[in-house]
Write a protein that holds these residues in place. Structure first.
Motif, mmCIF file in Angstrom:
data_model
loop_
_atom_site.group_PDB
_atom_site.id
_atom_site.type_symbol
_atom_site.label_atom_id
_atom_site.label_comp_id
_atom_site.label_asym_id
_atom_site.label_seq_id
_atom_site.Cartn_x
_atom_site.Cartn_y
_atom_site.Cartn_z
ATOM 1 N N TYR A 1 0.804 -1.498 -0.256
ATOM 2 C CA TYR A 1 0.121 0.141 -0.191
ATOM 3 C C TYR A 1 1.276 1.290 0.130
ATOM 4 N N LEU A 2 2.286 1.267 0.384
ATOM 5 C CA LEU A 2 3.093 1.844 0.221
ATOM 6 C C LEU A 2 3.485 2.604 -1.019
ATOM 7 N N GLN A 3 3.331 1.743 -1.678
ATOM 8 C CA GLN A 3 3.527 1.844 -3.449
ATOM 9 C C GLN A 3 1.942 2.845 -4.169
ATOM 10 N N THR A 4 1.170 3.374 -3.779
ATOM 11 C CA THR A 4 0.464 3.469 -4.757
ATOM 12 C C THR A 4 0.142 5.543 -4.436
ATOM 13 N N ALA A 5 -0.835 5.404 -5.691
ATOM 14 C CA ALA A 5 -0.573 7.450 -5.075
ATOM 15 C C ALA A 5 -1.977 8.010 -6.281
ATOM 16 N N VAL A 6 -2.531 8.767 -5.837
ATOM 17 C CA VAL A 6 -3.902 9.208 -6.116
ATOM 18 C C VAL A 6 -3.167 9.903 -7.537
ATOM 19 N N THR A 7 -4.089 10.240 -8.226
ATOM 20 C CA THR A 7 -3.992 10.940 -9.452
ATOM 21 C C THR A 7 -5.068 12.659 -9.388
ATOM 22 N N VAL B 1 -1.782 15.754 -11.582
ATOM 23 C CA VAL B 1 -0.695 15.680 -10.399
ATOM 24 C C VAL B 1 -0.838 14.207 -10.186
ATOM 25 N N MET B 2 0.175 13.791 -9.609
ATOM 26 C CA MET B 2 0.263 11.963 -9.283
ATOM 27 C C MET B 2 0.608 12.898 -7.469
ATOM 28 N N ILE B 3 -0.015 12.376 -6.470
ATOM 29 C CA ILE B 3 0.439 12.252 -5.753
ATOM 30 C C ILE B 3 0.573 11.211 -4.527
ATOM 31 N N SER B 4 1.663 10.647 -4.083
ATOM 32 C CA SER B 4 2.338 9.856 -4.175
ATOM 33 C C SER B 4 1.377 9.413 -2.227
ATOM 34 N N ALA C 1 10.364 7.282 6.733
ATOM 35 C CA ALA C 1 10.772 5.645 6.418
ATOM 36 C C ALA C 1 10.462 5.325 4.849
ATOM 37 N N PRO C 2 8.309 5.191 4.902
ATOM 38 C CA PRO C 2 7.675 4.907 3.974
ATOM 39 C C PRO C 2 7.736 5.118 2.819
ATOM 40 N N PHE C 3 8.283 6.064 2.603
ATOM 41 C CA PHE C 3 9.044 6.354 1.350
ATOM 42 C C PHE C 3 10.496 6.918 0.635
#
Lengths: 293, 234
Positions: free
Chosen positions: A130-136, A140-143, A213-215
């Protein structure tokens, strides 16, 4: 120099603001310690690294969710800060500034080398889907982890601001930072306030470690990457100035990120150091002035 | 109430106070006068444990206090209002006063004490929201005294309350100090303004180069030839 299009520019600004939230939290810890004690804590980065490793190991060994580990890294770093202040900083409080500087630098080397010895210099990352997901949003892509980090960083900052502004203990900390002798005359125990300020400052940077740490990768020297930027933020916002550190963090975050869009990779920090030099030359008290909070 | 015996104080190698012995009795106003650099401020800072003595003893209400931390001294009601006021400039007047009642005993009586402070200094009541750093010098001095009163002093020590303040306000501040004494607080007043200080006090000590050279009833000191010549210029 590249000339990015509008989508890239927008993307850079958004990423920069998100990153800036973390810089703000790191810088607030640093500026609080400086404001109260007039000490520049060179071990700040190593303490951030400890926050990151706390989160890393809690996940790897016990499966604790990285954001849940805030509940551990904050108190652990707080107590660690209290102990460092009590046993290492208190003895040199009246010593010349260079002694204090060497002490915190030595402490930093000690912690980093201990971490190297215990955990090796390997780059580690939290491997959670779930840390690899992003909102668009539009282009603009938001990690996701950066968004969460920004949210928690602001939340913790707001919480700390409320504490400093509205509680007696918080007011005592501010009082000690603006007027030591006045603080003594109303019965504020300065040694305890120093301890507390160092503990809170360390808790801030520890929390920033957990949130990064997650990113980011985790290794013994990682703290320096954030903290060097945080020094720029602290100088930019005015040393000891809380609001300066908050706003400065966001501005420097954007400057770094937009700089990275304009300049090739190796030069991505060019803009923030350029700002740093300009501030030192023309407005050394910082954009928001020294210690207005 | 306060008794100081044979006190020596050093700054590094320099001796600032030499065998100072003095006493303040309950409900008195005692003043320490002397020129700039005579050691008056050092004496007050040593009483409040900000400096340590190298020899001698300090007793307050029957207990030796020269080993205590500054906040314990404040908790016992031995309060110093420092020279230069040392208020918290970017806090409001109200916050400054609140911090005066920071310790638990004083905090329990916060609103009551604040009412008394506002009765003494109506100007402060009008300016509760104003940042302390934006007050005039005289108002800042009032705030410093008010903040000191919030700590519930048993013995209030004022260091140069008239320094750098407009004459009209000096009169008001001195009148208030006297009022505080009438309400039962013992006062130790350090002043360069020798005439005003002796005029108000019951007893006085003259400090020169870290030694007490004269002491006595304030009235007698005012008539003393040496004081007239050296300090009053008559």
């Amino acid at each position: 120099m590249n000339f990015p299009g509008l989508p890239l520019l927008l993307q850079s600004i958004v990423s920069g603001i998100l990153m800036g939230g973390v810089y703000s939290l790191v810088a607030i810890g640093l500026t609080l310690i400086f404001g109260v004690m007039q000490i520049i804590n060179f071990a700040h980065g190593s303490l951030m690294m400890l926050g990151m490793f706390t989160t890393y190991w809690l996940y790897v060994l016990m499966g604790v969710d990285p954001y849940l580990s805030l509940l551990f890294s904050i108190p652990i770093c707080f107590v660690l800060g209290l102990l460092i202040e009590r046993f290492l900083i208190t003895p040199v409080l009246d010593a010349p500034a260079h002694n204090q500087l060497l002490l915190t630098l030595g402490l930093s080397l000690f912690i980093e080398n201990l971490a190297l010895f215990l955990w090796s210099p390997n780059f580690r990352t939290l491997d959670i889907p779930y840390l690899q997901t992003a909102v668009t949003v539009g282009t603009v892509m938001i990690s996701f982890p950066k968004l969460v980090a920004f949210f928690f960083a602001l939340l913790l900052t707001a919480f700390l601001y409320y504490f400093l502004k509205n509680t007696d203990l918080g007011k005592a900390i501010r009082a000690a930072s603006m007027e030591r002798e006045g603080a003594l005359t109303v019965g504020i125990n300065l040694r305890w306030v120093y301890c507390l300020a160092f503990g809170i400052g360390t808790a801030c940077v520890g929390a920033a470690g957990t949130l990064s740490a997650p990113f980011f990768y985790v290794n013994p020297s990682v703290g320096g990457i954030f903290v060097i930027t945080a020094y720029v933020v602290v100088v930019f916002g005015g040393m000891g100035n809380f609001i300066g550190a908050l706003v400065g963090g966001l501005i420097i975050g954007v400057a770094e990120s937009v700089g990275a869009a304009f300049f090739p990779g190796q030069l991505k920090k060019f803009i923030i150091y350029f700002i740093f030099i300009l501030i030192l030359l023309f407005k050394p008290e910082g954009i928001f002035g020294r210690r207005s909070e | 109430m306060l008794s100081i015996k044979d006190l020596d104080v050093h700054y590094d190698d320099v001796q600032v106070l030499h065998g100072v012995t003095m006493e303040v009795r309950a409900t008195e106003i005692v003043t320490i006068v002397g020129a700039n650099g005579a050691g008056k401020t050092t004496l007050l800072k040593t009483i409040t444990s900000i400096h340590r003595s190298s020899k001698g003893q300090i007793w307050f209400e029957g207990e030796r206090i020269d080993h205590l931390s500054p906040h314990h001294i404040v908790d016992r009601g031995l309060i110093r209002i420092p020279e230069g006021r040392k208020i918290f400039p970017t806090m409001s007047v109200l916050e400054n006063l609140e911090l005066g009642s920071y310790l638990p005993k004083a905090k329990a009586l916060r609103s009551e004490s604040m009412g008394k402070v506002f009765d003494l200094f109506p100007r402060l009541r009008e300016r509760t929201r104003q940042l302390a750093g934006t007050l005039s010098g005289g108002e800042q001095q009032m705030l410093a005294i008010g903040r000191g009163l919030m700590t519930l002093p048993r013995l209030l020590m004022l260091d140069e309350p008239s320094l750098g303040i407009a004459p009209l306000l000096v009169r008001e501040i001195f009148r208030t100090i006297r009022e505080v004494n009438h309400q039962g607080t013992t006062l130790l007043l350090v002043e360069q303004n020798v005439f005003n200080a002796l005029d108000m006090a019951h007893r006085g000590y003259v400090l020169e180069n870290g030694k007490i050279v004269l002491q006595g009833e304030a009235h007698d000191l005012l008539g003393n030839e040496y004081i007239k010549e050296s300090y009053l210029g008559i």
